[in-house]
Design an enzyme around this catalytic site. Structure first.
Site, PDB file in Angstrom:
ATOM      1  N   HIS A  28       0.817  -1.219   0.000  1.00 22.66           N
ATOM      2  CA  HIS A  28       0.000   0.000   0.000  1.00 22.66           C
ATOM      3  C   HIS A  28       0.849   1.267   0.000  1.00 22.66           C
ATOM      4  CE1 HIS A  28       0.455  -0.330   4.500  1.00 22.66           C
ATOM      5  NE2 HIS A  28       0.535   0.976   4.384  1.00 22.66           N
ATOM      6  N   ASP A  62       0.406  -7.610   1.370  1.00 20.05           N
ATOM      7  CA  ASP A  62       0.789  -6.217   1.588  1.00 20.05           C
ATOM      8  C   ASP A  62       2.304  -6.032   1.615  1.00 20.05           C
ATOM      9  OD1 ASP A  62       0.516  -3.535   1.913  1.00 20.05           O
ATOM     10  OD2 ASP A  62      -0.320  -3.594   3.939  1.00 20.05           O
ATOM     11  N   SER A  94       4.957   2.249   7.727  1.00 15.29           N
ATOM     12  CA  SER A  94       4.695   1.214   6.724  1.00 15.29           C
ATOM     13  C   SER A  94       5.983   0.720   6.091  1.00 15.29           C
ATOM     14  CB  SER A  94       3.814   1.780   5.603  1.00 15.29           C
ATOM     15  OG  SER A  94       2.502   1.904   6.021  1.00 15.29           O
TER      16      SER A  94
END
Length: 572
Positions: free
Chosen positions: A153, A184, A262
């Protein structure tokens, strides 16, 4: 990227300036939004009380050799806040300590990089164009083979990706090698040899145990330099992956994970990477709940790419099952006292399992591992986990041995596992949305990103019940089946009276069932009948005269500055 789960569904922050998260939401530990140029720098914080001097314990600086420096002969300065003496050594004979002597450099930490991405998302409301681009930053880390891992993402719908090493002022253009939507994870590389100089790749460790210490490293929101947070592993289980709309093995930790974390690695005490930070839970009754992608999932992604040169995904076991915890139910199904398993409810029509299994079969084991009546299997000492973990360890195209009980007889099948075919796909894999326009009617295919675009992050509450039922429970009958809708009607004289039709499913055209968007476009384009008759859900119909409809389409396209009546994928 944000299927909801209960009141606080799984939500994405994906690099934009965000409002505070609603109670009970699981957020992607997403790319940090790039700050606005108008934002002013915060004023310096006052000296913390713990660093203020006292008459009994004056503050002394250490010289580079570690010996205490002699205080200057001048009168000590007085702290204006506390009134205490501050003895500060500024002996000109002693050089200031070098930065390398003050800060201990951890080799594994130098492998952590900052990821800068420019995103250009598709516009599902106006599928013939894209949205305005925006920038975000997140984290990543170097692994062997001149590769970098980050979150999927973090680079979704990327236009350009750049990487910056710790302590460097140079950004290097990166190439995206693979994006794993389900897990992911994304893999990048940099062509410039200069980027790899002086960088040692991280080493992966084994799956940690409960209460093992973990350290999350990355570039979260709140500053530009590297950030370190520590915690322990508090839970290991199958959990929902927000971005992938899947359920895979995950670690829950109590270290803070914020926007920009992230893709940052989670290190063990030995300096080995044991996971990738990717999402956190936001709930009024929860604090410091973060989630990490563990090494088994990471290694599956890497090995998948190395085997095939691309990401092929995680296979699924195309069966919906029911627990067999009720003793009367087990007896009625012909199970003996020593047999345990789960009952087959439904089988995906597009899955290979449909050739072997039947409804009401009892699945006893998967690859020789016995399945309990609640669908769990032994995991580690004192732990159990859902048997879908066994499926996630397989690669697409691999075989699995399934043992089932059918009419009191035990059967064994060798089944080839395949990827999931959803009627409403969770992702469009970077492709532009498909669309077709005739007489102002805009037809498109439903997907999760489309629902999110139309109805917002809480689409599972706000979207029409008919579409949600198809999204949650319907199964595709063939690999090319799509859920086709009229997304909107571009108002013109030809379509008077149909202006209110929006997000309504198209069931048939001129009496023929609509299988997918391409077949609908072909039927309309080649239609020689007098009328175009679209049969919609709830027995609603829309009828247009064929010649007038096709003649009006060009003017409508010109009015709305649309270059083509259909997307490129429908032209081939």
């Amino acid at each position: 990227m944000e299927p909801s789960k209960g009141k606080g569904g799984l939500k994405s922050k994906r690099g934009r300036m965000l409002k505070p998260a609603a109670a009970g939401t699981m957020d992607l530990a997403s790319p940090s939004p790039s700050p606005s140029p108008s934002e002013s720098s915060p004023s310096p914080a006052p000296l913390p009380p713990s660093t203020r001097g006292s008459r009994k314990n004056p503050i002394h600086l250490q010289d580079p050799s570690g010996a205490e420096a002699s205080p200057p002969s001048a009168s000590p300065k007085v702290d204006s806040e506390s009134g205490l003496d501050l003895v500060v050594a500024v002996d000109p004979q002693i050089p200031p300590p070098r930065w390398g002597q003050v800060v201990r450099v951890v080799p594994s930490m130098d492998a952590v990089v900052k990821v800068f991405c420019v995103h250009t998302e598709p516009n599902f409301s106006l599928p013939w164009q894209r949205k305005r681009q925006y920038s975000s930053s997140s984290s990543g880390f170097v692994i062997s083979g001149r590769r970098v891992l980050t979150n999927a993402h973090s680079v979704e719908h990327y236009t350009q990706v750049k990487l910056k090493k710790r302590g460097s002022d140079t950004k290097y253009v990166a190439t995206v090698l693979a994006i794993g939507t389900e897990c992911d994870i994304a893999m990048l590389t940099v062509e410039n040899d200069e980027f790899w100089e002086g960088v040692s790749p991280v080493e992966f460790g084994s799956l940690p145990a409960l209460q093992d210490a973990v350290t999350v490293v990355g570039y979260p929101i709140g500053g530009d330099t590297i950030s370190v947070t520590s915690g322990v592993v508090s839970r290991i289980e199958i959990l929902p992956y927000v971005h992938g709309s899947t359920e895979l093995l995950g670690l829950q930790i109590d270290a803070a994970i914020n926007s920009g974390n992230s893709g940052g690695p989670a290190f063990s005490d030995e300096g080995k990477c044991v996971g990738i930070a990717f999402q956190s839970l936001k709930h009024e009754d929860a604090e410091n709940i973060g989630y990490v992608i563990p090494t088994p999932v990471i290694m599956h992604f890497i090995q998948d790419f190395e085997k095939s040169g691309e990401y092929t995904g995680f296979p699924i076991f195309g069966v919906e099952w029911q627990k067999m915890e009720n003793p009367d139910l087990r007896k009625a199904m012909g199970m003996t006292s020593d047999q345990k398993g789960v009952r087959v409810r439904r089988i995906e029509p597009t899955a290979p399992e449909v050739q072997f299994l039947k409804s009401s079969d009892i699945i006893l084991s998967f690859d020789g591992v016995n399945i309990a009546n609640d669908g769990t299997i032994p995991f580690r000492h004192g732990e159990r986990i859902g048997f879908s973990y066994l499926v996630s360890q397989k690669f697409t195209g691999e075989n699995a041995v399934i043992k089932v009980l059918r009419e009191s007889k035990v059967f064994e099948f060798n089944i080839k596992l395949a990827a999931h075919k959803r009627l409403v796909p969770a992702h469009i894999n970077g492709k532009p949305p498909s669309y077709y326009i005739i007489a102002g009617f805009v037809f498109t295919a439903i997907s999760v990103p489309y629902l999110r675009s139309e109805y917002g992050k809480d689409y599972e509450y706000d979207a029409p019940v008919k579409l949600l039922e198809k999204h949650l429970h319907a199964m595709a009958q063939s690999h090319d089946e799509e859920l086709v809708v009229i997304s909107q009607v571009l108002v013109a004289d030809i379509n008077i009276g149909y202006e209110g039709i929006a997000n309504t499913q198209v069931m048939a055209f001129n009496g023929k069932p609509v299988k997918n968007l391409k077949s609908l476009a072909n039927m309309v384009e080649t239609c020689n009948e007098e009328f175009l008759k679209f049969e919609l859900e709830y027995q609603q119909i829309a009828v247009l005269q064929t010649s007038n409809a096709k003649a009006a389409t060009l003017d409508i396209l010109t009015m709305h500055c649309i270059s083509s009546a259909m997307s490129d994928d429908l032209k081939s």
